[in-house]
Design a protein around this motif. Structure first.
Motif, mmCIF file in Angstrom:
data_model
loop_
_atom_site.group_PDB
_atom_site.id
_atom_site.type_symbol
_atom_site.label_atom_id
_atom_site.label_comp_id
_atom_site.label_asym_id
_atom_site.label_seq_id
_atom_site.Cartn_x
_atom_site.Cartn_y
_atom_site.Cartn_z
ATOM 1 N N PRO A 15 0.840 -1.198 0.000
ATOM 2 C CA PRO A 15 0.000 0.000 0.000
ATOM 3 C C PRO A 15 0.871 1.241 0.000
ATOM 4 C CG PRO A 15 -0.116 -1.151 2.107
ATOM 5 C CD PRO A 15 0.716 -1.998 1.199
ATOM 6 N N ASP A 61 -10.814 3.142 -7.728
ATOM 7 C CA ASP A 61 -10.958 2.682 -6.352
ATOM 8 C C ASP A 61 -9.634 2.288 -5.693
ATOM 9 O OD1 ASP A 61 -10.845 0.530 -8.171
ATOM 10 O OD2 ASP A 61 -11.770 -0.816 -6.725
ATOM 11 N N VAL A 62 -8.549 2.235 -6.449
ATOM 12 C CA VAL A 62 -7.244 1.891 -5.869
ATOM 13 C C VAL A 62 -6.741 3.030 -4.982
ATOM 14 C CG1 VAL A 62 -4.822 1.394 -6.411
ATOM 15 C CG2 VAL A 62 -6.653 0.252 -7.676
ATOM 16 N N THR A 115 -7.959 5.591 -2.417
ATOM 17 C CA THR A 115 -9.166 5.785 -1.611
ATOM 18 C C THR A 115 -9.481 7.274 -1.470
ATOM 19 O OG1 THR A 115 -8.015 5.862 0.506
ATOM 20 C CG2 THR A 115 -8.631 3.678 -0.333
ATOM 21 N N LYS A 129 -4.215 1.556 -2.201
ATOM 22 C CA LYS A 129 -4.321 0.148 -1.842
ATOM 23 C C LYS A 129 -3.111 -0.605 -2.397
ATOM 24 C CE LYS A 129 -9.364 0.049 -1.891
ATOM 25 N NZ LYS A 129 -10.545 -0.528 -2.567
ATOM 26 N N ALA A 130 -2.816 -1.742 -1.808
ATOM 27 C CA ALA A 130 -1.756 -2.612 -2.316
ATOM 28 C C ALA A 130 -2.232 -3.180 -3.655
ATOM 29 C CB ALA A 130 -1.491 -3.733 -1.319
ATOM 30 N N THR A 185 -5.918 -5.900 -6.598
ATOM 31 C CA THR A 185 -5.490 -5.411 -5.283
ATOM 32 C C THR A 185 -5.236 -6.653 -4.441
ATOM 33 O OG1 THR A 185 -7.770 -5.249 -4.499
ATOM 34 C CG2 THR A 185 -6.768 -3.237 -5.403
ATOM 35 N N TRP A 186 -4.546 -6.444 -3.351
ATOM 36 C CA TRP A 186 -4.318 -7.579 -2.451
ATOM 37 C C TRP A 186 -4.329 -7.124 -1.008
ATOM 38 C CZ3 TRP A 186 0.091 -8.069 0.686
ATOM 39 C CH2 TRP A 186 1.154 -7.221 0.389
ATOM 40 N N THR A 187 -4.696 -8.041 -0.150
ATOM 41 C CA THR A 187 -4.712 -7.809 1.289
ATOM 42 C C THR A 187 -4.043 -9.007 1.954
ATOM 43 O OG1 THR A 187 -6.907 -8.803 1.444
ATOM 44 C CG2 THR A 187 -6.814 -6.396 1.250
#
Length: 175
Positions: A97, A117-118, A120, A126-127, A138-140
């Motif tokens: 991120p 949306d990447v 915010t 976001k990552a 994206t990833w979490t």
């Protein structure tokens, strides 16, 4: 960091007396422009201003100061003259991120496409998973395991490369 805690020191104590000498503003703007283009060129004066958080007038002054080192491109961007050809794009990678790849660009479309949306609403990135210079997911990391959220179907080879990178991320963060 000292013993795991933030510590503050005077610049001259760490870098010597010369470090506290006044810096010529024009030379500083020229050096800023040069260094920016090394890492972010080709770019526009607006790109430099946005990235550095300086006014457009200062960005233009910095670029003017190094005009002899610049190449004007047909698309209106400038770059350092004689720059070597870019290195090949890396294999698929997970970027954390707020990765610097997305910083300082008024238009992130070349990397993100239409994925607004990447970034915010509060300006946090976001990552992302990057493949051939483009964000594909994206990833979490809930419960300590990387989870991908692809924007569209991705090939098995790309997924396997991203899973391998996720394993490396998990190993690093668990250490």
């Amino acid at each position: 960091m000292v013993d795991g805690r933030h510590a503050f020191v005077l610049v001259r104590e760490w870098l010597g007396e010369r470090s506290s000498a006044p810096i010529d503003r024009d030379r500083a703007l020229a050096e800023l422009a040069r260094r920016y283009l090394v890492g972010h060129g080709p770019a526009s004066d607006r790109d430099l201003a946005n990235w550095a958080g300086i006014g457009l007038r200062d960005a233009r002054a910095g670029l003017e100061a190094i005009a002899g080192q610049l190449e004007q491109r047909e698309d209106g961007l400038v770059d350092l003259a004689g720059r070597p050809a870019p290195t090949p794009l890396p294999s698929p990678r997970l970027l954390g991120p707020f990765d610097p790849l997305l910083h300082g660009w008024p238009d992130r479309t070349p990397i993100l496409g239409d994925r607004t949306d990447v970034v915010t609403v509060n300006g946090i990135f976001k990552a992302i998973a990057l493949v051939k210079g483009r964000a594909v997911a994206t990833w979490t990391r809930p419960q300590g395991k990387v989870e991908l959220s692809p924007f569209a179907p991705i090939s098995t080879a790309v997924k396997n490369a991203l899973v391998a990178d996720g394993t490396a991320v998990n190993r690093f963060l668990a250490a």
